[in-house]
Design a protein around this motif. Structure first.
Motif, short mmCIF file in Angstrom:
data_model
loop_
_atom_site.label_atom_id
_atom_site.label_comp_id
_atom_site.label_asym_id
_atom_site.label_seq_id
_atom_site.Cartn_x
_atom_site.Cartn_y
_atom_site.Cartn_z
N LEU A 1 0.92 -1.36 -0.11
CA LEU A 1 0.12 -0.06 -0.10
C LEU A 1 1.00 1.31 -0.02
CD1 LEU A 1 -2.67 -1.03 2.51
CD2 LEU A 1 -3.04 -0.46 0.15
N THR A 2 2.04 1.05 0.65
CA THR A 2 2.86 2.40 0.91
C THR A 2 3.59 2.42 -0.57
OG1 THR A 2 3.10 1.89 3.05
CG2 THR A 2 4.84 3.36 1.90
N ALA A 3 4.01 1.62 -1.11
CA ALA A 3 4.55 1.64 -2.63
C ALA A 3 3.50 2.20 -3.41
CB ALA A 3 4.93 -0.01 -3.04
N PHE A 4 2.18 1.91 -3.48
CA PHE A 4 1.16 2.21 -4.52
C PHE A 4 1.24 3.78 -4.08
CE2 PHE A 4 -3.32 2.11 -5.92
CZ PHE A 4 -2.78 2.11 -7.29
N VAL A 5 0.86 4.08 -3.01
CA VAL A 5 0.77 5.58 -2.48
C VAL A 5 2.09 6.51 -2.96
CG1 VAL A 5 0.63 7.20 -0.72
CG2 VAL A 5 -0.62 5.46 -0.55
N ARG A 6 3.25 5.79 -2.90
CA ARG A 6 4.45 6.57 -3.60
C ARG A 6 4.31 6.70 -4.87
NH1 ARG A 6 9.72 4.65 -0.27
NH2 ARG A 6 10.64 6.37 -1.18
N TYR A 7 3.89 5.59 -5.52
CA TYR A 7 3.66 5.70 -7.01
C TYR A 7 2.79 6.82 -7.44
CZ TYR A 7 1.16 4.66 -11.37
OH TYR A 7 0.73 4.47 -12.70
N ASN A 8 1.73 6.95 -6.54
CA ASN A 8 0.68 7.95 -6.86
C ASN A 8 1.32 9.32 -6.87
OD1 ASN A 8 -1.30 6.05 -7.43
ND2 ASN A 8 -2.08 6.11 -5.14
N LYS B 1 6.43 -11.35 17.91
CA LYS B 1 7.43 -10.70 17.52
C LYS B 1 7.59 -9.85 16.05
CE LYS B 1 10.83 -14.03 19.42
NZ LYS B 1 11.88 -15.03 19.04
N PRO B 2 6.60 -10.48 15.39
CA PRO B 2 6.42 -9.50 14.03
C PRO B 2 5.64 -8.47 14.14
CG PRO B 2 5.60 -11.64 13.51
CD PRO B 2 5.59 -11.68 15.12
N ILE B 3 5.36 -8.00 15.36
CA ILE B 3 4.36 -6.65 15.38
C ILE B 3 5.32 -5.32 15.26
CG2 ILE B 3 3.36 -5.16 17.41
CD1 ILE B 3 1.47 -7.26 16.19
N PRO B 4 6.58 -5.37 15.86
CA PRO B 4 7.29 -4.10 15.31
C PRO B 4 7.22 -3.76 13.87
CG PRO B 4 8.35 -5.26 17.09
CD PRO B 4 7.23 -5.97 16.65
N ASN B 5 7.66 -4.88 13.15
CA ASN B 5 7.64 -4.82 11.48
C ASN B 5 6.49 -4.19 11.21
OD1 ASN B 5 10.21 -5.69 11.72
ND2 ASN B 5 9.80 -7.79 11.32
N LEU B 6 5.23 -4.84 11.61
CA LEU B 6 3.87 -4.16 11.20
C LEU B 6 3.57 -2.73 11.59
CD1 LEU B 6 1.14 -4.98 9.77
CD2 LEU B 6 0.58 -5.89 12.22
N ILE B 7 3.95 -2.53 12.68
CA ILE B 7 3.81 -1.09 13.22
C ILE B 7 4.65 -0.16 12.22
CG2 ILE B 7 4.02 0.57 15.23
CD1 ILE B 7 3.54 -1.69 17.01
N PHE B 8 5.79 -0.59 11.96
CA PHE B 8 6.64 0.36 11.25
C PHE B 8 5.90 0.63 9.84
CE2 PHE B 8 9.94 0.78 7.84
CZ PHE B 8 10.49 2.00 8.38
N ALA B 9 5.28 -0.81 9.09
CA ALA B 9 4.93 -0.53 8.03
C ALA B 9 3.65 0.45 7.83
CB ALA B 9 4.42 -2.10 7.56
N ILE B 10 2.92 0.43 8.98
CA ILE B 10 1.79 1.19 8.94
C ILE B 10 2.13 2.55 9.26
CG2 ILE B 10 -0.45 1.72 10.64
CD1 ILE B 10 -0.39 -1.27 11.57
N GLU B 11 2.93 2.90 9.99
CA GLU B 11 3.46 4.26 10.10
C GLU B 11 4.07 4.85 8.60
OE1 GLU B 11 6.10 4.53 13.31
OE2 GLU B 11 4.45 4.23 14.84
N GLN B 12 4.65 4.00 8.06
CA GLN B 12 5.10 4.56 6.83
C GLN B 12 4.12 4.70 5.65
OE1 GLN B 12 8.33 5.34 7.46
NE2 GLN B 12 8.88 4.72 5.43
N TYR B 13 3.06 3.93 5.77
CA TYR B 13 1.96 4.07 4.87
C TYR B 13 1.15 5.45 5.42
CZ TYR B 13 -3.11 3.35 3.34
OH TYR B 13 -3.96 3.26 2.78
N GLU B 14 0.77 5.65 6.57
CA GLU B 14 0.28 6.95 7.05
C GLU B 14 1.25 8.08 6.58
OE1 GLU B 14 0.10 6.34 11.13
OE2 GLU B 14 -1.86 5.06 11.09
N LYS B 15 2.47 8.18 6.68
CA LYS B 15 3.47 9.12 6.29
C LYS B 15 3.19 9.65 4.87
CE LYS B 15 8.26 10.04 5.51
NZ LYS B 15 9.57 9.47 5.69
N PHE B 16 3.19 8.58 3.95
CA PHE B 16 2.82 8.82 2.70
C PHE B 16 1.59 9.42 2.16
CE2 PHE B 16 6.97 6.70 2.51
CZ PHE B 16 7.70 7.51 1.77
N LEU B 17 0.50 8.51 3.02
CA LEU B 17 -0.77 8.75 2.60
C LEU B 17 -1.00 10.47 2.96
CD1 LEU B 17 -3.16 7.15 1.68
CD2 LEU B 17 -3.86 6.95 3.99
#
Length: 1291
Positions: free
Chosen positions: A1168-1175, A1209-1225
């Motif tokens: 989703l982040t990659a798609f927003v950056r493409y936009n 354990k995978p939660i930190p990676n997920l939180i980072f991915a969400i925040e990156q998405y929000e940043k570009f959104l």
């Protein structure tokens, strides 16, 4: 008059000269100049005198200079002057140009521009002056009037260049004009103007004029715009190649082809040389070329990779600093193309969105074809590229030093890349004489030096090279004989492949053959076992291929050695007589093998049948050898039990006991040779040859005697019984194991022998059954004693000595022979269920052998055509047996240990269908036709497609599965159901995805999943896998995933126990037992594949956007070309978010399901982040809708997941991915002017900076207040403690 001017010019004072020139009329002055120039008398001196008397500081002098300049330019352009006079005049004008005032320079430059645009130039000689004028103009700082405005000198120069480049150029002056600009100081923008103009002129020039123009353009590129220059040249020739290939493909319809191919390719070769030379001088140009191709890898590579650009890159590899980079780039481009192709072929979703791409293989092979036109600079690069691809992507070592050819999808791109490398080398070898020696040497070097790695691909290439031109390779015989010297040190498999490849050379080169024989004779007595085995393999190969006069034609040879280029009659009478002596000498050498280790003897026994079949004149020698060998182990007394001396077959050396004589293989070799000899040779013999044939009667009698005595023998006769020791830790145990295995093999050989001579005799069939019972005794005791820890000796028992042809005949007789006269005798064998079970089991082992090794053991096992015929016969029998007597009917009658015959038949069918697709892809039509027993010879039958034939078989197995599913759950046969689904999956791969039959199979599979609820996890997984494999070839399965996620949620319940979930029932196959982890992991795996496809598509779109921003055309388009793909991505991501939303709220069991879900959530947010950056990069209006869809659907899942599973354990990676998405959104919201964050819950920001000064101030204030507020803070702590507990409880 001219003398007067010259004499006045000698005075230091110029007043008189100025006055004289002032009084002189312009016409007189120009006339004087013209006369002097035409006569060639002191023109330079006169011009210098006039310039001396016309100082630019005075207006009259400057004007006079201007007129003289104009007139001199016209004189030079007229063509009336001699070459040296013209050059002298231009030189003087150049020297004096800097003295001109700005306005006059503008006028002079403008006159040039007008002359060029209007085509008034005659010979273009005066163009040498224009760079000097423009350079002088650029130095002027004062304001100059040009057009409708005032500009300084630099700006004025820019306007003039712009005007010049926007006008029309006469094609004969394009090269001169381009050359002129290299002497003008240009800004980056001006260089871009000029380069764009020159590139536009390419299409208007003759082909032969382009190389010098490209040379001048490359010189000009040193000032800038290297990218534009390279892009323009490559694009032009790419289009020219396409146009030419289209003309060639339709040339049968045209009388004249517009452009001869050799002329075009010669021009391309010259231009490539120019570019490579320019890169040597300007490394930045080389870096730009690499960037140019790398950019193309992201988007549409066909714009950047074409035969011309590939040839250019290969030529650049001659420059040391770019060699490695270029090959890495080409290697990456090739493997990326094949991986992308594989992804496209496996996804209908991508096929609908991405147009067909130009084939990289075709382009590279086109370069090889074009290189015949004196492209010597490309050839070395082609050879290196071919070897790099073969080295990088060849088969890998997996097991026992053998290359296991994997046919999994992940390996397919590597196999295609390796095959491309081999094709490059083979085609280059065919075209270029100069490189042949090097290619052959490199191939042979790899064969010798890479003994530990699989080299089958190099051996195949070597075979192709030798078959193409064996006579030419005689000149390289020294390298081949040098390779032979290393045979003793190479693995056996390598030696066999190498000798098979070079055998055409052995037929035409006596020296190569003689050197091989010397090497093999030495190897026969080498200390290494592999060397001796290699010697046997080599000698057997020679015996097969050097026929003795009078031998029968070998129509059933496994490999034909026809060489169209060989003009020598290798089968003439002289050669055949020589061959006989030669072959008998080899037979003498091979007899010495009979005193060596068991492995060496085994190789000999396995190869002699093929030798006899191809060289029937050696029958006497071969049969006598085998007879004398058997006599050593045969008990001649007719009543003595056992009939064979098993003790002599075992060798005791100190504390070690090993097999010395593989007696079972010896008997097998005798039996097959004897059967072939009696069927093919004896009927053609005359009556007076009886003495010569005595051996075969003797062998018949011996085999008959052995049969009778083995049947009478008991285990005790072989010193074996149930109390015997079979452990591998004792000498007796090892010996007993060897005895049991040998006797099992002997029994199998005797079964086949007696069947072959039985002629459906009842007594013979009773003997066969007795032999089988004997075989079973040894087999049972061996299995009982060895148990689960299978020994090497016990595992050998799995390799049945029955030939595949016999297995085929036996199964046909047991199950399909309805001849009345055979009924009574066959009933003997049919009465034994164990024997029929054994026959089907052996068939399974043979098919398994084929899948694992690529061939089967026994006679004709290497002949794939014979094996295919046997496969067809076996399949026909197994298919009839399974469909006629279903498993349920058979199992209800008898309850026996192990699998039923019907189940074994089904397992055999599954393996055969898989093997046929793996090894016999071109023969699938023939295979299905052989299964159709109705009327296989019907002519109309040949028109039936593979899809129709496959569907006919699929329907039979569908009926079987439906019958199975109609049983009660306690009667459900899971193994059979799994096999049926595997068979359906294998056969469905043969259907055309666009056909109606494919749609019917998909619909049927979907219906089964929706209407049947079985709690068998394995069956559910295989059926769901079948559904997805079919669905993905028809359309994206994303909606199926959404429905399945709702079913899983309904079955497992919600994470909030107070919430009652409405149960959906889209797919009944999803139940409480199968929902997790079986179906859950399966749908997450499919979702991951869809995310990979979307990610690939976004990456491709990003590459296209970066390419399109460079071209003006794309920005002017009203409708964005990527809009359909963008909408498809939004639909995929939107539905997947719904899918994840369901699973995140599902009460999944902890473990693999939760871990996989979190990883996939992280992936979808990253995409989703990659798609927003493409936009953000694209900035199209339609992207407002995109952001809204993402915003609305992507919020809830991650928040819920982090709440429930924050300890995972995978939660930190997920939180980072969400925040990156929000940043570009947020960034996209600002650019699109739409509030895309409307429904988003803002995350806590952890992006902060600690300021030291502020921190110090706060700490001081806190210290001051601490004493005053001590009591209050204590009360606060007491108040907060209960809240802390509540927080724990809530957590």
């Amino acid at each position: 008059m001219d003398q007067k001017i010259l004499s006045l010019a000698t005075d230091k004072a110029t007043g008189k000269l100025q006055a004289f020139l002032q009084n002189l009329k312009d016409e007189d002055l120009t006339s004087l100049l013209q006369n002097q120039a035409v006569k060639g008398r002191a023109t330079g001196a006169l011009l210098r005198a006039i310039f001396k008397g016309s100082p630019c500081s005075e207006e009259d002098g400057a004007l006079r200079r201007h007129k003289v300049y104009t007139w001199c330019i016209q004189l030079v352009e007229s063509g009336e002057l001699q070459q040296d006079v013209s050059s002298e005049i231009i030189g003087l004008l150049m020297l004096e140009a800097h003295h001109f005032p700005g306005p006059l320079l503008v006028e002079l430059a403008n006159e040039f521009v007008v002359a060029i645009k209007e085509g008034n130039l005659v010979n273009g000689k005066s163009l040498e002056l224009l760079p000097i004028i423009l350079t002088a103009l650029a130095t002027k700082k004062e304001g100059l009037a040009y057009g409708k405005g005032d500009f300084n000198g630099e700006e004025c120069k820019k306007q003039l260049i712009n005007t010049l480049c926007s006008g029309q150029w006469d094609q004969q002056y394009v090269i001169q004009l381009t050359s002129m600009f290299k002497d003008v100081p240009l800004t980056a923008e001006e260089v871009e103007f000029v380069v764009a103009k020159v590139l536009k002129m390419f299409s208007k020039l003759n082909l032969q004029e382009i190389p010098p123009l490209v040379y001048q353009l490359l010189v000009l590129s040193s000032k800038g715009s290297r990218k534009s220059v390279l892009d323009g040249i490559i694009t032009f020739f790419s289009e020219l190649d396409k146009q030419h290939s289209e003309e060639q493909s339709g040339e049968e319809l045209l009388d004249v082809v517009a452009m001869p191919s050799d002329e075009l390719h010669h021009v391309e070769g010259t231009i490539i040389l120019h570019i490579v030379f320019a890169i040597k001088l300007d490394c930045e140009l080389g870096r730009e070329l690499l960037k140019h191709v790398k950019v193309g890898q992201q988007g549409d590579s066909s714009k950047y990779l074409c035969p011309f650009s590939i040839a250019l890159l290969l030529s650049v590899t001659r420059i040391q600093r770019f060699n490695e980079q270029v090959f890495d780039l080409l290697k990456a481009s090739v493997i990326k193309y094949f991986k992308d192709l594989q992804l496209l072929q496996g996804s209908k979703f991508l096929q609908n969105l991405v147009p067909a791409r130009a084939c990289v293989s075709t382009m590279i092979l086109q370069v090889v074809k074009n290189s015949v036109h004196s492209w010597d600079h490309v050839v070395q690069g082609l050879v290196e590229l071919g070897f790099i691809l073969m080295d990088s992507y060849g088969p890998k070592k997996i097991l026992d030093g053998k290359a296991v050819e994997s046919f999994s999808l992940s390996k397919m791109p590597n196999q295609h890349a390796c095959k491309l490398g081999a094709n490059i080398l083979l085609e280059t070898f065919k075209i270029h004489d100069m490189i042949r020696q090097e290619i052959l040497e490199q191939v042979l070097n790899r064969v010798v030096t890479r003994a530990s790695s699989p080299i089958s691909h190099f051996l195949e290439l070597l075979s192709d090279i030798i078959m193409y031109a064996p006579l030419i390779l005689q000149s390289c015989s020294s390298k081949v004989t040098e390779t032979f010297d290393c045979l003793s040190f190479l693995p056996l498999q390598t030696v066999q492949g190498l000798l098979k490849a070079v055998q055409p050379l052995l037929k035409i080169s006596m020296s190569i053959r003689d050197s091989l024989i010397i090497v093999l004779r030495k190897a026969m007595f080498a200390s290494q076992l592999d060397a001796r085995k290699s010697a046997v393999a080599g000698f057997l190969l020679l015996l097969k291929n050097f026929k003795v006069l009078g031998s029968l034609s070998s129509s059933q040879c496994s490999q034909s050695i026809g060489i169209s280029q060989v003009q020598v009659d290798v089968h003439s009478r002289y050669n055949s007589v020589a061959n006989e002596t030669f072959c008998l000498e080899i037979m003498d050498s091979l007899r010495r093998c009979l005193g060596q280790q068991a492995d060496v003897r085994l190789m000999l026994y396995e190869g002699l049948y093929d030798v006899l079949r191809r060289n029937s004149q050696l029958a006497s020698s071969i049969m006598q050898t085998l007879l004398s060998q058997l006599n050593q182990y045969y008990e001649p007394e007719p009543d003595l039990l056992p009939p064979l001396k098993l003790g002599a077959c075992v060798l005791t050396q100190g504390n070690q006991i090993s097999l010395q004589e593989p007696l079972d293989h010896l008997l097998s070799c005798i039996q097959h040779c004897l059967a072939w000899y009696k069927s093919r040779v004896v009927p053609l013999r005359q009556g007076d040859d009886e003495e010569e044939e005595g051996f075969y009667h003797e062998l018949d009698d011996m085999l008959e005697s052995i049969t009778n005595r083995v049947i009478k023998s008991e285990l005790e006769d072989f010193e074996l019984d149930k109390s015997s020791d079979f452990s591998q830790s004792t000498d007796v145990g090892i010996r007993n194991n060897i005895f049991a295995c040998l006797m099992m093999g002997v029994c199998e050989v005797l079964i086949e022998y007696n069947f072959s001579i039985s002629n459906f005799s009842k007594s013979k069939f009773e003997e066969i059954l007795s032999l089988f019972m004997c075989y079973k005794k040894f087999s049972d005791i061996l299995n009982e004693k060895t148990g689960k820890g299978k020994t090497k000796m016990a595992s050998k028992a799995n390799d049945s000595l029955l030939s595949m042809k016999f297995v085929s005949d036996l199964l046909t007789a047991l199950f399909r022979d309805s001849t009345q006269s055979h009924e009574e005798s066959l009933s003997v064998l049919r009465s034994s269920n164990e024997f029929m079970h054994y026959a089907v089991n052996v068939a399974l082992k043979k098919v398994q052998q084929l899948i694992q090794r690529g061939h089967v053991s026994g006679p004709d096992g290497q002949n794939l055509d014979k094996v295919f015929q046997n496969l067809c016969d076996i399949t026909r029998v197994l298919l009839w047996r399974y469909t006629s007597i279903p498993t349920s009917v058979e199992e209800s009658g008898k309850k026996e240990k192990g699998k039923s015959i019907s189940l074994l038949c089904l397992e055999g069918l599954q393996k055969i269908f898989s093997a046929v697709q793996q090894f016999y892809q071109p023969k699938i039509q023939q295979f299905f036709r052989a299964l159709d027993v109705t009327d296989p010879k019907d002519e109309e039958d040949t028109d039936v497609s593979v899809t129709q034939r496959a569907v006919f078989q699929i329907r039979q197995f569908q009926r079987s599965l439906l019958n199975l599913l109609s049983n009660e759950e306690e009667d459900f046969n899971s193994k059979e159901a799994l096999l049926l689904v595997t068979v359906l999956s294998t056969l469905s791969k043969l259907l055309e995805p666009t056909s109606a039959q494919f749609a019917q199979v998909l619909s049927w599979t979907s219906k089964i999943c929706k209407e049947n609820s079985w709690e068998d996890a394995s069956f559910c997984r295989s059926l769901m896998n079948l559904l997805f494999s079919l669905h993905v070839l028809c359309k994206s399965p994303v909606t199926v995933l959404r429905d399945l996620s709702q079913d899983i949620h309904g079955q497992l319940g919600d994470i909030d126990q107070d919430v009652e979930v409405e149960k959906t029932n889209h797919y009944a196959m999803v139940n409480l037992r199968t929902a997790a982890p079986t179906v859950c992991l399966l749908v997450l795996s499919q979702a991951e594949k869809i995310l990979e496809e979307v990610d690939w598509l976004i990456t491709k779109l990003k590459g296209q956007v970066s390419q399109d921003t460079l071209s003006e055309e794309s920005s002017s388009q009203a409708v964005p070309p990527n809009l359909p793909a963008e909408k498809a991505i939004i639909m995929q991501l939107g539905t997947l978010i719904t899918f994840f939303h369901e699973l995140v709220q599902t009460a999944l069991p902890s473990g693999s399901c939760v871990d996989t879900l979190l990883k996939d959530l992280c992936k979808i947010y990253t995409i989703l982040t990659a798609f927003v950056r493409y936009n953000l990069q694209n900035r199209s209006n339609n992207l407002k809708y995109t952001g809204e869809k993402e915003k609305e659907k992507a919020t809830i899942p991650a928040v819920t997941a982090t709440k429930v599973l924050r300890e995972t354990k995978p939660i930190p990676n997920l939180i980072f991915a969400i925040e990156q998405y929000e940043k570009f959104l947020i960034q996209l919201s600002k650019k699109s002017k739409v509030n895309l964050m409307q429904y988003m819950k803002f995350s806590t920001s952890r992006d902060f900076k600690i300021k030291g000064s502020v921190l110090d101030m706060v700490l001081r204030e806190d210290a001051e207040d601490r004493n005053e507020e001590g009591t209050a803070s204590a009360h606060k702590r007491q108040d907060k403690e209960p809240a802390k507990k509540r927080k724990k409880l809530n957590a």
